[in-house]
Design a protein around this motif. Structure first.
Motif, PDB file in Angstrom:
ATOM      1  N   PRO A   1      -7.278   4.944  14.886  1.00 43.12           N
ATOM      2  CA  PRO A   1      -7.236   6.202  15.646  1.00 43.12           C
ATOM      3  C   PRO A   1      -8.304   6.241  16.734  1.00 43.12           C
ATOM      4  CG  PRO A   1      -7.100   6.620  13.289  1.00 43.12           C
ATOM      5  CD  PRO A   1      -7.429   5.170  13.437  1.00 43.12           C
ATOM      6  N   GLY A   2      -7.906   6.731  17.894  1.00 42.15           N
ATOM      7  CA  GLY A   2      -8.830   6.819  19.004  1.00 42.15           C
ATOM      8  C   GLY A   2      -8.909   5.566  19.838  1.00 42.15           C
ATOM      9  N   GLN A   3      -8.373   4.461  19.300  1.00 40.20           N
ATOM     10  CA  GLN A   3      -8.431   3.203  20.029  1.00 40.20           C
ATOM     11  C   GLN A   3      -7.042   2.683  20.400  1.00 40.20           C
ATOM     12  OE1 GLN A   3     -11.072   0.525  17.887  1.00 40.20           O
ATOM     13  NE2 GLN A   3     -12.771   1.632  18.788  1.00 40.20           N
ATOM     14  N   GLU A   4      -6.033   3.402  19.965  1.00 34.94           N
ATOM     15  CA  GLU A   4      -4.649   3.077  20.294  1.00 34.94           C
ATOM     16  C   GLU A   4      -3.814   4.329  20.058  1.00 34.94           C
ATOM     17  OE1 GLU A   4      -3.052   0.174  17.582  1.00 34.94           O
ATOM     18  OE2 GLU A   4      -3.861   1.212  15.831  1.00 34.94           O
ATOM     19  N   ARG A   5      -2.621   4.355  20.651  1.00 40.82           N
ATOM     20  CA  ARG A   5      -1.689   5.455  20.405  1.00 40.82           C
ATOM     21  C   ARG A   5      -0.398   4.876  19.847  1.00 40.82           C
ATOM     22  NH1 ARG A   5      -2.009   7.751  26.422  1.00 40.82           N
ATOM     23  NH2 ARG A   5      -1.713   5.509  26.644  1.00 40.82           N
ATOM     24  N   ALA A   6       0.041   5.461  18.765  1.00 42.90           N
ATOM     25  CA  ALA A   6       1.334   5.107  18.184  1.00 42.90           C
ATOM     26  C   ALA A   6       2.320   6.228  18.512  1.00 42.90           C
ATOM     27  CB  ALA A   6       1.188   4.905  16.681  1.00 42.90           C
ATOM     28  N   GLY A   7       3.428   6.276  17.758  1.00 38.87           N
ATOM     29  CA  GLY A   7       4.399   7.334  17.960  1.00 38.87           C
ATOM     30  C   GLY A   7       4.135   8.548  17.100  1.00 38.87           C
ATOM     31  N   ALA A   8       3.051   8.497  16.301  1.00 38.96           N
ATOM     32  CA  ALA A   8       2.710   9.605  15.410  1.00 38.96           C
ATOM     33  C   ALA A   8       1.257   9.459  15.006  1.00 38.96           C
ATOM     34  CB  ALA A   8       3.620   9.612  14.179  1.00 38.96           C
TER      35      ALA A   8
ATOM     36  N   ASP B   1      18.894   8.848  16.013  1.00 32.16           N
ATOM     37  CA  ASP B   1      17.976   8.857  17.151  1.00 32.16           C
ATOM     38  C   ASP B   1      17.058   7.648  17.183  1.00 32.16           C
ATOM     39  OD1 ASP B   1      19.051  11.228  17.979  1.00 32.16           O
ATOM     40  OD2 ASP B   1      17.467  12.484  17.128  1.00 32.16           O
ATOM     41  N   PHE B   2      17.018   6.879  16.114  1.00 31.96           N
ATOM     42  CA  PHE B   2      16.151   5.702  16.096  1.00 31.96           C
ATOM     43  C   PHE B   2      16.601   4.643  17.104  1.00 31.96           C
ATOM     44  CE2 PHE B   2      14.050   5.973  11.634  1.00 31.96           C
ATOM     45  CZ  PHE B   2      13.703   7.288  11.895  1.00 31.96           C
ATOM     46  N   LEU B   3      17.788   4.846  17.682  1.00 34.60           N
ATOM     47  CA  LEU B   3      18.293   3.899  18.684  1.00 34.60           C
ATOM     48  C   LEU B   3      17.703   4.170  20.070  1.00 34.60           C
ATOM     49  CD1 LEU B   3      22.038   3.840  17.599  1.00 34.60           C
ATOM     50  CD2 LEU B   3      20.384   1.999  17.318  1.00 34.60           C
ATOM     51  N   HIS B   4      16.848   5.169  20.179  1.00 37.47           N
ATOM     52  CA  HIS B   4      16.305   5.542  21.494  1.00 37.47           C
ATOM     53  C   HIS B   4      14.788   5.681  21.406  1.00 37.47           C
ATOM     54  CE1 HIS B   4      20.498   6.332  22.491  1.00 37.47           C
ATOM     55  NE2 HIS B   4      20.569   7.116  21.432  1.00 37.47           N
ATOM     56  N   SER B   5      14.119   4.592  21.089  1.00 37.75           N
ATOM     57  CA  SER B   5      12.681   4.681  20.840  1.00 37.75           C
ATOM     58  C   SER B   5      11.830   3.984  21.902  1.00 37.75           C
ATOM     59  CB  SER B   5      12.348   4.059  19.477  1.00 37.75           C
ATOM     60  OG  SER B   5      12.572   2.657  19.508  1.00 37.75           O
ATOM     61  N   THR B   6      12.464   3.266  22.821  1.00 35.61           N
ATOM     62  CA  THR B   6      11.700   2.568  23.856  1.00 35.61           C
ATOM     63  C   THR B   6      11.808   3.359  25.149  1.00 35.61           C
ATOM     64  OG1 THR B   6      12.112   0.445  22.768  1.00 35.61           O
ATOM     65  CG2 THR B   6      11.377   0.364  25.052  1.00 35.61           C
TER      66      THR B   6
ATOM     67  N   HIS C   1       6.138   5.137  23.338  1.00 31.92           N
ATOM     68  CA  HIS C   1       6.620   6.185  22.438  1.00 31.92           C
ATOM     69  C   HIS C   1       6.791   7.545  23.105  1.00 31.92           C
ATOM     70  CE1 HIS C   1       6.034   3.278  19.287  1.00 31.92           C
ATOM     71  NE2 HIS C   1       4.743   3.199  19.538  1.00 31.92           N
ATOM     72  N   GLY C   2       6.504   7.620  24.392  1.00 31.83           N
ATOM     73  CA  GLY C   2       6.698   8.872  25.097  1.00 31.83           C
ATOM     74  C   GLY C   2       5.616   9.895  24.876  1.00 31.83           C
ATOM     75  N   LEU C   3       4.453   9.476  24.378  1.00 31.62           N
ATOM     76  CA  LEU C   3       3.380  10.418  24.072  1.00 31.62           C
ATOM     77  C   LEU C   3       2.156  10.233  24.951  1.00 31.62           C
ATOM     78  CD1 LEU C   3       3.539  10.318  20.162  1.00 31.62           C
ATOM     79  CD2 LEU C   3       4.647  11.936  21.713  1.00 31.62           C
ATOM     80  N   GLY C   4       2.243   9.362  25.945  1.00 30.63           N
ATOM     81  CA  GLY C   4       1.073   9.122  26.775  1.00 30.63           C
ATOM     82  C   GLY C   4       1.407   8.337  28.019  1.00 30.63           C
ATOM     83  N   ASP C   5       0.382   7.971  28.742  1.00 29.38           N
ATOM     84  CA  ASP C   5       0.488   7.224  29.986  1.00 29.38           C
ATOM     85  C   ASP C   5       1.153   5.872  29.726  1.00 29.38           C
ATOM     86  OD1 ASP C   5       0.141   6.161  32.515  1.00 29.38           O
ATOM     87  OD2 ASP C   5      -1.989   5.735  32.225  1.00 29.38           O
TER      88      ASP C   5
END
Length: 593
Positions: free
Chosen positions: A153-160, A379-384, A443-447
């Motif tokens: 945490p804080g050093q990478e971003r995942a999808g959750a 919806d798992f088919l649309h993760s990239t 994951h659509g949560l950041g830059d």
């Protein structure tokens, strides 16, 4: 892990007791086999009577013939079903149903699944999918609560992001068997609140807390265990194995690092007995290896091939595994236990002629009798969630004429390095002998700006490789010798909805589409294995591997930021021990324009 209640059924027990007395026939009678006794280590002739999912009787050969169904095995080996105490379905790049059929047919009847790959992409829905996709399969899945989403945490971003409250909520569920491998070792040892609370959640729930103790020794190992972590599969050497056994960790000896197995076998043979706290696991198995070897059965086969007594290998894979899980119903062929059995033709090939799960014959001669049905991916088919990239996205820009840059040296056991290099046309020239690495948040949560770095000791790359299978945050990771091929490989993966691609000379050489979460394929194992083998072959043309560390598998762990040393992530170059992230590898501009 809580004991299941299905064997506590009173009517079942009365029927089994009557059958054991001889007052009614068995549902299934297996006769003519040689039993490997997991308690005494003996090989002895025995027949087995089964009622429903329960073993009712283990008795002398030929003393009973009254089975509604009778299976004659003619001197074959009788073993409890194998138990894989730590694995990730996602590493095999197929659906849980496909994975089930591959390992079940080879004698594996129980697996302990840490679905932290799905969790890092999807969060709680990823864990829900793991439960839903396995609940009706004949292979028993013990699903754990992922502890490291993300791993650093804080050093990478995942999808959750799973904090202690999230993990505690998962542990309240009866379908969650414990805390999955605690990978953020340094924060546990330091008593950092987030990881300490996650470990405490497992302890408070009365469920196992599984570990990941790579490189820990002495005081750090003791501190990790004192925090509440009880197991490890991240062994690095024979002395490491022995230190951890002596410390009291429950070892999940994994087969995914074959070069270490002879050393482990030598240590165990020197010890002269099999410790009760040593089980077996696969951890990660690529699809072509799964197709050829059959999962944990192949680990048993290789250990015996390296000189471990077969009785020890089987005990580690059965009775010891059941002890690890706290499952009194598993791991032993005895009256009153669960009827999970495998019948091997011999103790060298370990070819499974029959597999019995919950009292039913589910496979013959390496093939399941009824293929499993995969759960819908939805919806798992649309993760990239990425737009196409250009070669310029894989160039590091700087002012000046010369710069000093940080480098990530060595595969697997990384360390910091530095190099001086030139700037041409505003672009940093990669230091001599370096390989480019880029990580792009998908994951659509950041830059989504690619973060770039320089790898050294990774060979001379004649092309590029892109993958969304990139432990453990599974962002798009790209390796290469030039920006043009990196863009081509990356865009091939983006167009496929996730997966892997190799490119060289301006063209795509091979693609493995993994549209489900960017991790797995709904295709057959044979198809996925063939495509993966083709990708491996293409990669052999791009880089000259140098085993045991510079190997294809190293590409998938190069971003595992929870491990010691620098690792590239979607935020930059991260180092959990130093608690820092460099957004750019440029350390200093040495000369101006």
């Amino acid at each position: 892990m809580r004991q299941p209640l299905d064997l506590a059924n009173g009517d079942l027990r009365l029927r089994a007791t009557a059958a054991a007395r001889g007052d009614q026939p068995f549902d299934l009678l297996i006769r003519g086999g040689t039993l490997i006794d997991m308690v005494t280590g003996e090989r002895r002739p025995a027949d087995i009577g089964i009622v429903g999912p329960l073993i009712a009787s283990v008795h002398a050969p030929g003393t009973r013939s009254d089975g509604r169904d009778v299976l004659d095995v003619a001197g074959a080996i009788l073993s409890p079903g194998l138990i894989d105490t730590h694995m990730h379905v996602e590493s095999s790049m197929v659906t849980p149903a496909t994975y089930c059929d591959a390992v079940l047919a080879n004698g594996v009847t129980t697996v302990v699944w840490d679905p932290h790959e799905f969790a890092n992409v999807h969060g709680i829905p990823g864990v829900d999918y793991a439960i839903r996709a396995t609940e009706d399969l004949p292979l028993r899945f013990v699903v754990l609560a992922p502890s490291c989403v993300p791993s650093a945490p804080g050093q990478e971003r995942a999808g959750a992001d799973f904090d202690a409250a999230t993990v505690s909520g998962l542990l309240d569920r009866s379908d969650i068997g414990g805390v999955a491998e605690v990978m953020n070792m340094r924060d546990v040892i330091a008593g950092e609140p987030r990881m300490s609370s996650i470990v405490q959640a497992g302890l408070a729930a009365g469920k196992p807390v599984c570990g990941h103790a790579r490189g820990l020794t002495g005081a750090t190992l003791q501190a990790f265990m004192a925090a509440g972590v009880g197991s490890d599969h991240e062994l690095t050497s024979g002395p490491d194995l022995m230190e951890k056994l002596r410390a009291g960790l429950f070892i999940e000896l994994r087969g995914s690092h074959d070069h270490l197995l002879p050393e482990f076998v030598a240590e165990l043979n020197r010890l002269g007995h099999l410790p009760q706290t040593l089980s077996l696991c696969t951890d990660d198995v690529f699809p072509d290896d799964l197709l050829q070897g059959g999962g944990l059965t192949d680990v048993v086969r290789r250990l015996v091939g390296y000189g471990l007594p077969p009785e020890w290998a089987l005990q580690a894979a059965t009775l010891n595994g059941a002890r690890k899980l706290g499952r009194e119903d598993l791991g032993l062929i005895a009256a009153g236990r669960r009827a999970d059995l495998v019948i091997f033709s011999d103790l060298r090939s370990f070819a499974a002629s029959h597999v019995v799960a919950n009292g039913r014959i589910v496979a013959r001669d390496g093939v399941v009798l009824r293929p499993s049905v995969a759960a819908e991916a939805g919806d798992f088919l649309h993760s990239t969630r990425l737009a196409a990239l250009t070669a310029d996205d894989f160039r590091i820009r700087s002012t000046g004429r010369r710069v000093r840059v940080a480098t990530i040296d060595r595969p697997r056991f990384t360390r910091w390095g530095e190099a001086e290099t030139t700037v041409e046309g505003g672009v940093v020239v990669p230091p001599t002998g370096s390989t480019l690495i880029a990580v792009v948040h998908r994951h659509g949560l950041g830059d989504t700006t690619p973060r770039l770095g320089f790898l050294r000791d990774w060979g001379a790359w004649r092309g590029a490789f892109a993958t969304t299978v990139s432990h453990d945050s599974h962002n798009l990771t790209v390796f290469g010798g030039n920006p043009e091929d990196m863009a081509i490989a990356a865009n091939a993966v983006i167009a496929a909805g996730g997966g892997m691609a190799a490119a060289a000379g301006g063209e795509v050489l091979a693609v493995l589409p993994l549209p489900v979460s960017g991790l797995v394929s709904p295709a057959s194992l044979a198809k996925v294995a063939a495509d993966f083998a083709a990708l491996r072959e293409a990669m052999d043309r791009i880089v000259d591997w140098q085993p045991p560390y510079l190997i294809f598998k190293a590409c998938f762990g190069a971003t595992l930021a929870c491990n010691l040393g620098p690792h590239q992530t979607d935020l930059g170059i991260a180092d959990i021990a130093r608690g820092r992230v460099l957004s750019s590898p440029i350390l200093a501009i040495l000369s101006g324009a």
